[in-house]
Design a protein around this motif. Structure first.
Motif, mmCIF file in Angstrom:
data_model
loop_
_atom_site.group_PDB
_atom_site.id
_atom_site.type_symbol
_atom_site.label_atom_id
_atom_site.label_comp_id
_atom_site.label_asym_id
_atom_site.label_seq_id
_atom_site.Cartn_x
_atom_site.Cartn_y
_atom_site.Cartn_z
ATOM 1 N N GLY A 179 0.778 -1.235 0.000
ATOM 2 C CA GLY A 179 0.000 0.000 0.000
ATOM 3 C C GLY A 179 0.808 1.283 0.000
ATOM 4 O O GLY A 179 0.301 2.332 -0.407
ATOM 5 N N ASN A 180 2.059 1.236 0.467
ATOM 6 C CA ASN A 180 2.856 2.462 0.514
ATOM 7 C C ASN A 180 3.801 2.620 -0.672
ATOM 8 O O ASN A 180 4.564 3.588 -0.730
ATOM 9 C CB ASN A 180 3.666 2.528 1.816
ATOM 10 N N LYS A 181 3.744 1.688 -1.630
ATOM 11 C CA LYS A 181 4.663 1.758 -2.757
ATOM 12 C C LYS A 181 4.179 2.753 -3.816
ATOM 13 O O LYS A 181 3.044 3.235 -3.779
ATOM 14 C CB LYS A 181 4.840 0.370 -3.381
ATOM 15 N N ILE A 182 5.047 3.043 -4.797
ATOM 16 C CA ILE A 182 4.731 4.035 -5.831
ATOM 17 C C ILE A 182 3.482 3.621 -6.601
ATOM 18 O O ILE A 182 2.563 4.420 -6.818
ATOM 19 C CB ILE A 182 5.935 4.222 -6.778
ATOM 20 N N LEU A 183 3.452 2.369 -7.045
ATOM 21 C CA LEU A 183 2.252 1.766 -7.620
ATOM 22 C C LEU A 183 1.787 0.694 -6.656
ATOM 23 O O LEU A 183 2.603 -0.057 -6.125
ATOM 24 C CB LEU A 183 2.543 1.144 -8.996
ATOM 25 N N THR A 184 0.502 0.598 -6.412
ATOM 26 C CA THR A 184 0.020 -0.312 -5.383
ATOM 27 C C THR A 184 -1.149 -1.149 -5.858
ATOM 28 O O THR A 184 -1.920 -0.731 -6.722
ATOM 29 C CB THR A 184 -0.379 0.459 -4.112
#
Length: 362
Positions: A179-184
């Motif tokens: 959830g905290n990544k660039i694309l999720t």
């Protein structure tokens, strides 16, 4: 509170998920997973992209598919998320830690050479915080010693090394969609590769080792590491908006660097061969005391922060297992900090954070 990271979800993601649910395709079977894999392969520039349940499972499957196992050693940077070491242990191999460079926070090729033994079978460069590793040097070492290269690009969607997307440079690339990544996709991962045989082995092990030609006949001891179609739906929508999200991340990073340019704060060095994607804005302070004062001030101002990853060699599962010293990773951990870095941050939010940082330092 300003969160350190947050997903950028729009009606497009909601529409695609609703479509998947409305059709009843909510398990790993479904068109969205296949579309996500196809489009992500094109995005990275790889022949294959294989969706997984997480970035950790992507790393694990990659080592399994490469035949890494007991008696092997895998070189891992000391400053990274602990899953990089754990997956090596899961396959029965031994993680060997190598220090990072002080300016980029990334795996030091010289440290890789120092860590080589006759048992070294693979190396795992981690594109930490969205910054590409010095891949030419690492790939040269791998070629000289016959090493399998697992790029951990979990935090680096859209980053490039000399114009080529990370994840397309090693034998495999591994991405996370937490959830905290660039694309999720909420949770999930992806493996990219140009190797047809590796891709086929990943497909086999990903679904409990079940034969692709004979249903419910299992050829190997496999894993249940698949992505659901609902997650795939979110991934397709995110990928369609990738350039918009990346532009927002780069804007936020530029504003931080500009607003803190006249302070003692130092960010990861941007090399001429790197196009970062700035997953996290990670300032380094002159001392641990300065860093702690900034953390306290930001907490009082309702701004969330997070520390650097704790160096792997000194985590309890790995403490005392190696005789090497890791002065750079320990120093970076002592003085580093992750600031709010989400794509939804506005200029006023960045200014608010920087004002608190500046005030704490003064």
């Amino acid at each position: 509170m300003l969160p350190v990271a947050e997903p950028w979800i729009t009606n497009r993601e909601l529409d695609y998920v609703s479509d998947a649910v409305g059709r009843g395709w909510i398990s790993p079977k479904g068109e969205y997973v296949r579309e996500f894999e196809s489009e992500f392969a094109a995005f990275v520039g790889s022949e294959h992209a294989l969706a997984t349940s997480s970035g950790t499972s992507a790393l694990h499957l990659s080592l399994v598919a490469a035949g890494i196992g007991p008696g092997d050693e895998v070189i891992v940077p000391d400053l990274t998320w602990i899953a990089c070491a754990n997956v090596v242990k899961w396959v029965g191999a031994e993680p060997v830690f190598a220090d990072v460079t002080e300016d980029t926070f990334l795996l030091d090729p010289d440290a890789v050479r120092s860590a080589l033994t006759t048992d070294t079978a693979a190396v795992m460069p981690v594109h930490l915080y969205g910054f590409p590793c010095q891949m030419d040097s690492i790939l040269l070492i791998a070629e000289e010693h016959g090493l399998f290269v697992v790029e951990d690009a979990a935090e680096a969607h859209g980053a490039a090394y000399r114009g080529e997307h990370v994840g397309s440079l090693g034998d495999v690339g591994c991405f996370s969609f937490y959830g905290n990544k660039i694309l999720t996709t909420g949770q999930g991962g992806m493996i990219t590769t140009d190797d047809d045989e590796i891709a086929e082995r990943i497909r086999l092990y990903r679904r409990d080792g079940m034969s692709r030609s004979r249903k419910y006949f299992h050829e190997v001891v496999g894993f249940n590491y698949r992505l659901t179609n609902m997650q795939g739906a979110v991934g397709v929508a995110q990928l369609e908006r990738a350039e918009e999200i990346l532009a927002a991340k780069r804007r936020v990073a530029a504003e931080y660097r500009d607003r803190l340019a006249d302070t003692p704060v130092r960010f990861q060095t941007e090399r001429e061969w790197a196009t970062p994607s700035y997953w996290m804005n990670a300032p380094l302070f002159e001392s641990g005391e300065d860093r702690d004062a900034v953390v306290a001030a930001l907490e009082d101002a309702d701004v969330e922060t997070r520390p650097f990853f704790y160096p792997l060699h000194d985590n309890p599962p790995y403490r005392g297992r190696q005789s090497r010293h890791f002065p750079v990773s320990m120093d970076l951990y002592d003085r580093g900090l992750n600031l709010p870095s989400g794509p939804l941050l506005e200029s006023g939010d960045v200014a608010r954070v920087c004002d608190v940082v500046r005030g704490a330092l003064e």
